[in-house]
Design a protein around this motif. Sequence first.
Motif, mmCIF file in Angstrom:
data_model
loop_
_atom_site.group_PDB
_atom_site.id
_atom_site.type_symbol
_atom_site.label_atom_id
_atom_site.label_comp_id
_atom_site.label_asym_id
_atom_site.label_seq_id
_atom_site.Cartn_x
_atom_site.Cartn_y
_atom_site.Cartn_z
ATOM 1 N N LEU A 139 -4.540 -8.209 -31.195
ATOM 2 C CA LEU A 139 -3.122 -8.242 -31.534
ATOM 3 C C LEU A 139 -2.418 -9.456 -30.943
ATOM 4 N N HIS A 140 -3.136 -10.239 -30.144
ATOM 5 C CA HIS A 140 -2.513 -11.329 -29.400
ATOM 6 C C HIS A 140 -2.283 -12.584 -30.229
ATOM 7 N N TYR A 141 -2.993 -12.707 -31.337
ATOM 8 C CA TYR A 141 -2.910 -13.951 -32.086
ATOM 9 C C TYR A 141 -2.962 -13.650 -33.579
ATOM 10 N N GLN A 142 -2.117 -14.292 -34.366
ATOM 11 C CA GLN A 142 -1.941 -13.938 -35.769
ATOM 12 C C GLN A 142 -2.922 -14.617 -36.733
ATOM 13 N N HIS A 143 -3.371 -15.837 -36.436
ATOM 14 C CA HIS A 143 -4.278 -16.560 -37.343
ATOM 15 C C HIS A 143 -5.734 -16.193 -37.070
ATOM 16 N N PRO A 144 -6.628 -16.434 -38.049
ATOM 17 C CA PRO A 144 -8.063 -16.268 -37.774
ATOM 18 C C PRO A 144 -8.512 -17.327 -36.756
ATOM 19 N N VAL A 145 -9.467 -16.954 -35.912
ATOM 20 C CA VAL A 145 -10.021 -17.864 -34.916
ATOM 21 C C VAL A 145 -11.532 -17.909 -35.081
ATOM 22 N N THR A 146 -12.182 -18.840 -34.387
ATOM 23 C CA THR A 146 -13.628 -18.943 -34.443
ATOM 24 C C THR A 146 -14.148 -19.404 -33.080
ATOM 25 N N PHE A 147 -15.402 -19.067 -32.752
ATOM 26 C CA PHE A 147 -16.030 -19.573 -31.536
ATOM 27 C C PHE A 147 -16.453 -21.018 -31.767
ATOM 28 N N VAL A 148 -16.190 -21.884 -30.790
ATOM 29 C CA VAL A 148 -16.557 -23.298 -30.873
ATOM 30 C C VAL A 148 -17.079 -23.771 -29.519
ATOM 31 N N LYS A 149 -17.841 -24.858 -29.553
ATOM 32 C CA LYS A 149 -18.211 -25.618 -28.352
ATOM 33 C C LYS A 149 -17.806 -27.050 -28.639
ATOM 34 N N ILE A 150 -16.945 -27.604 -27.820
ATOM 35 C CA ILE A 150 -16.375 -28.925 -28.069
ATOM 36 C C ILE A 150 -16.962 -29.919 -27.082
ATOM 37 N N ASP A 151 -17.642 -30.950 -27.601
ATOM 38 C CA ASP A 151 -18.283 -31.944 -26.739
ATOM 39 C C ASP A 151 -17.393 -33.147 -26.462
ATOM 40 N N PHE A 152 -16.731 -33.656 -27.487
ATOM 41 C CA PHE A 152 -15.971 -34.890 -27.342
ATOM 42 C C PHE A 152 -14.481 -34.640 -27.530
ATOM 43 N N ASN A 153 -13.677 -35.303 -26.721
ATOM 44 C CA ASN A 153 -12.222 -35.237 -26.822
ATOM 45 C C ASN A 153 -11.724 -33.785 -26.845
ATOM 46 N N PRO A 154 -12.061 -32.998 -25.819
ATOM 47 C CA PRO A 154 -11.719 -31.573 -25.847
ATOM 48 C C PRO A 154 -10.234 -31.321 -25.605
ATOM 49 N N PRO A 155 -9.655 -30.369 -26.318
ATOM 50 C CA PRO A 155 -8.258 -29.988 -26.056
ATOM 51 C C PRO A 155 -8.193 -29.143 -24.784
ATOM 52 N N LYS A 156 -6.993 -28.968 -24.260
ATOM 53 C CA LYS A 156 -6.813 -28.153 -23.065
ATOM 54 C C LYS A 156 -6.640 -26.690 -23.456
ATOM 55 N N CYS A 157 -7.212 -25.819 -22.642
ATOM 56 C CA CYS A 157 -7.122 -24.378 -22.848
ATOM 57 C C CYS A 157 -5.661 -23.943 -22.731
ATOM 58 N N ASN A 158 -5.225 -23.093 -23.654
ATOM 59 C CA ASN A 158 -3.848 -22.604 -23.639
ATOM 60 C C ASN A 158 -3.564 -21.667 -22.469
ATOM 61 N N GLN A 159 -4.607 -21.176 -21.797
ATOM 62 C CA GLN A 159 -4.411 -20.271 -20.662
ATOM 63 C C GLN A 159 -4.482 -20.974 -19.313
#
Length: 196
Positions: A139-159
């Motif tokens: 219930l915490h998030y409205q859009h579909p999400v997916t599991f990822v592993k990011i190697d290059f230019n990673p974004p910052k965790c929202n938490q």
Amino acid sequence: MCIRCHEIPDTCTVERHEHPLFFDHKYGGTCCGCGIEFMRGLNYMGGFRCKDKKCKFAIDYRCLVSPNTAQYKYDNHPLRLTFSDDHHWSQRYCDICEGDRDPNHWFYHCAGCDASAHPNCAHRGSPYVKLGKPFRFGLHYQHPVTFVKIDFNPPKCNQCDEPCRDELAIQCTESDCNYVVHQKCLYFWDLLHSDL
């Protein structure tokens, strides 16, 4: 207990050991696969011991269900789970984290490329997660999400505001959304927002 572990019978055989194994919920020794002592307390699950009383072989669930192969992004061949190490002491390191490797513990190895890796490094702690498949995240998030592993230019965790580099994360599938959270942060997020 996950479904994969639940499907394991109380008595089994594995190619990694010549004798049958049985589940012992009271066993308190050390796992022969990873060298970690079986945990005691609330989350204790026991381990699989050898039926031969003279044999001291025992493994935990995680080692019992370890995949036979792993893929390393810089090696064209699959790494195979290996149970004995005849390498010279100077060659006993992990090619992924570049840390030392205990020759008594299982590891992944490619004989053609002479590459070796700790099991956790080879799978990065999530060998059975299917990357890229969209799903709904509670219930915490409205859009579909997916599991990822990011190697290059990673974004910052929202938490935690740390980069999501080489770690399992959940990311929004919507192109105009920047939502991304480490898997390790999800548990704490659910605890903090369990009243929603």
